[in-house]
Design an enzyme around this catalytic site. Sequence first.
Site, PDB file in Angstrom:
ATOM      1  N   ASN A 179       0.866  -1.286  -0.009  1.00 12.30           N
ATOM      2  CA  ASN A 179      -0.041  -0.075  -0.112  1.00 12.30           C
ATOM      3  C   ASN A 179       0.862   1.370   0.077  1.00 12.30           C
ATOM      4  O   ASN A 179       0.405   2.430  -0.597  1.00 12.30           O
ATOM      5  CB  ASN A 179      -0.914  -0.029   1.166  1.00 12.30           C
ATOM      6  N   LYS A 202      11.609  -8.684   1.847  1.00 14.77           N
ATOM      7  CA  LYS A 202      10.552  -9.262   0.788  1.00 14.77           C
ATOM      8  C   LYS A 202       9.436  -8.370   0.758  1.00 14.77           C
ATOM      9  O   LYS A 202       8.414  -8.381   1.270  1.00 14.77           O
ATOM     10  CB  LYS A 202      10.009 -10.637   1.275  1.00 14.77           C
ATOM     11  N   ASP A 204       6.200  -6.600  -1.436  1.00 15.68           N
ATOM     12  CA  ASP A 204       5.014  -7.185  -1.924  1.00 15.68           C
ATOM     13  C   ASP A 204       5.281  -7.591  -3.435  1.00 15.68           C
ATOM     14  O   ASP A 204       5.879  -6.377  -4.150  1.00 15.68           O
ATOM     15  CB  ASP A 204       3.555  -6.496  -1.772  1.00 15.68           C
ATOM     16  N   CYS A 309      -3.221   1.952   6.426  1.00 20.38           N
ATOM     17  CA  CYS A 309      -3.469   1.330   7.889  1.00 20.38           C
ATOM     18  C   CYS A 309      -4.287   2.162   8.511  1.00 20.38           C
ATOM     19  O   CYS A 309      -4.902   1.598   9.562  1.00 20.38           O
ATOM     20  CB  CYS A 309      -2.209   0.487   8.273  1.00 20.38           C
ATOM     21  N   GLU A 407     -12.082  -4.835   8.324  1.00 22.03           N
ATOM     22  CA  GLU A 407     -11.381  -3.712   7.527  1.00 22.03           C
ATOM     23  C   GLU A 407     -11.729  -3.641   6.084  1.00 22.03           C
ATOM     24  O   GLU A 407     -11.672  -4.973   5.467  1.00 22.03           O
ATOM     25  CB  GLU A 407      -9.981  -4.004   8.076  1.00 22.03           C
TER      26      GLU A 407
END
Length: 538
Positions: A179, A202, A204, A309, A407
């Site tokens: 995001n 790592k 996304d 978030c 969410e």
Amino acid sequence: MSEPSHLSGPVTDGPADPEHDATAAYGLDRSYVAGLTRRVVSTTGETHAVASPIGGTPLAHVPQSSPADVAEAFVRARRAQAAWAATPVDHRAATLLRLHDILLDRQDELIDLVVWESGKARKDAYLEVAHVALTARYYARTAHQHLDTQRVGGMFPVLTRAEVHRVPKGVVGIISPWNYPLTMALCDGLPALLAGNAVVAKPDAQTMLTALLAAQLLDEAGFPPELWQVVAGPGPEVGGAIVGHADYICFTGSTATGRKIAQGCADRLIGCSLELGGKNPMLVLRDADVQRAAEGAVRAVFSNAGQLCVSMERLFVADQVYDRFVDAFVSRTRAMTLGASHDWSVDMGSLISQAQLDTVTAHVADAVAKGATVLTGGTHRPELGPFVFEPTILEGVSADMECFGKETFGPVVSLYRFHSEDEAIERANDGQYGLNASVYTRDADRGRAIARRIKCGTVNVNEAYGATFGSLGAPMGGMRESGMGRRQGVEGIHRYTEAQSVATQRLVPIAPMFGMSEETNAKVLTASLRLLNKLGRA
Ligand code: NAD
């Protein structure tokens, strides 16, 4: 769609050669993309296409890592870490400050890539650059404060000298989401490097190029290239292998995955920090400045198209100002410019993927089917971009609806009216999450008092999320199922260190002396303890 000049060129069907596609569609030339993807530790010969939510065609084909590649990344990182940990803190801090300047100098290139990969508005991409620069500066300038050996009170004054060293954990595994492609790729790693660790990252799969450009900028700033390893591939396989090798895990992502990471870390008895999901509440109190609260609510809810978030998905508004607030909030939301574009004028960009669009669409459809009212938005806008969804305000949301407690992670908010502040606080604290909250009031003292009663890791008074998130000295993270541990502040760097205590005893042992019996020694010790307490010693 307007584009910066160095990224001009129409989106075409193009030839079969994928790198040629990226050149034609995005202005990313072959050697540039190859230079970025070369940084992935990979021997599989397999690649994965990173598609752009704006252009549709692949931006690059990123080499994929196997568990054996992850093991190799850890070997390289361990080698580099041993030498890095021996460098002076001042050298590491100076390297971070060079990164700070490089980030600001190269912001256009970074923002372009973030926008191509995520589809977000340019202003949201810029905030990523600003936040990483803030993080680099904060940790560089506070390096000694956080990392220097501290003298602490010894058991006996003068006789016992005690000091606490900060020892790097070793190699930190960082598993991050899509995001905030730049922020999530770099921010948590900077304090790890400063503390003397190496990193195996790592990112996304959807936002690999930004993460690889970030790794390249670390090299340019002067961090040894082997210190920051990048691996790529499916979360369970590649992320799982990271958990199997790391000395500490920093994970950001969903609560469901965080639970699995925590279990893997428990098996290996290694520490982890988990930055997870939220269902964040904003409270607009009866004495709030309604226009200011409405302006803040637009940013609180629709920044990064709600894929943030700390963005707000529940808005509790006092009875006395409810109607005025709703009018202001709805009209400001209707005035927003939507689009999938590199243009600075876009207020809200695209969602990143079909999967995100599906979740948002399903939450809104479910709420409407069960009786909620859409005050504005609620519609997919494919003519503006394949995954563009309107900023959406819902009223009449009830507990049986998906978006009540789950969410959404999209541009959808539920409005609730409240009659007493106790009731609003209780409803804000409902559910399993506890990440971020916001309180709007003209009485800042009262706002802060209410903040103390909200079970969230960060609470912003008269601001959405930026006040806490941008205050790098303030720890950031979740209570309850929103996470464990904190980024930012002292916690954000000490998590990557072991506290090692070294105490040196002078002159006399901590034992009976001069042939003293144990009983007499106990009396002498008791008298000393009483004296130390009278003297106010800790
Ligand atoms: P996700 O948990 O699906 O994926 C996050 C990362 O974990 C990715 O790199 C993924 O490949 C990897 N992964 C997936 N399964 C794994 C496994 N079994 N083992 C190891 N790694 C694995 O999260 P997402 O849905 O992509 O991201 C969105 C979520 O992230 C939202 O819930 C959002 O609230 C949360 N988030 C939290 C913060 C925070 O600071 N609290 C910040 C950003 C996003």
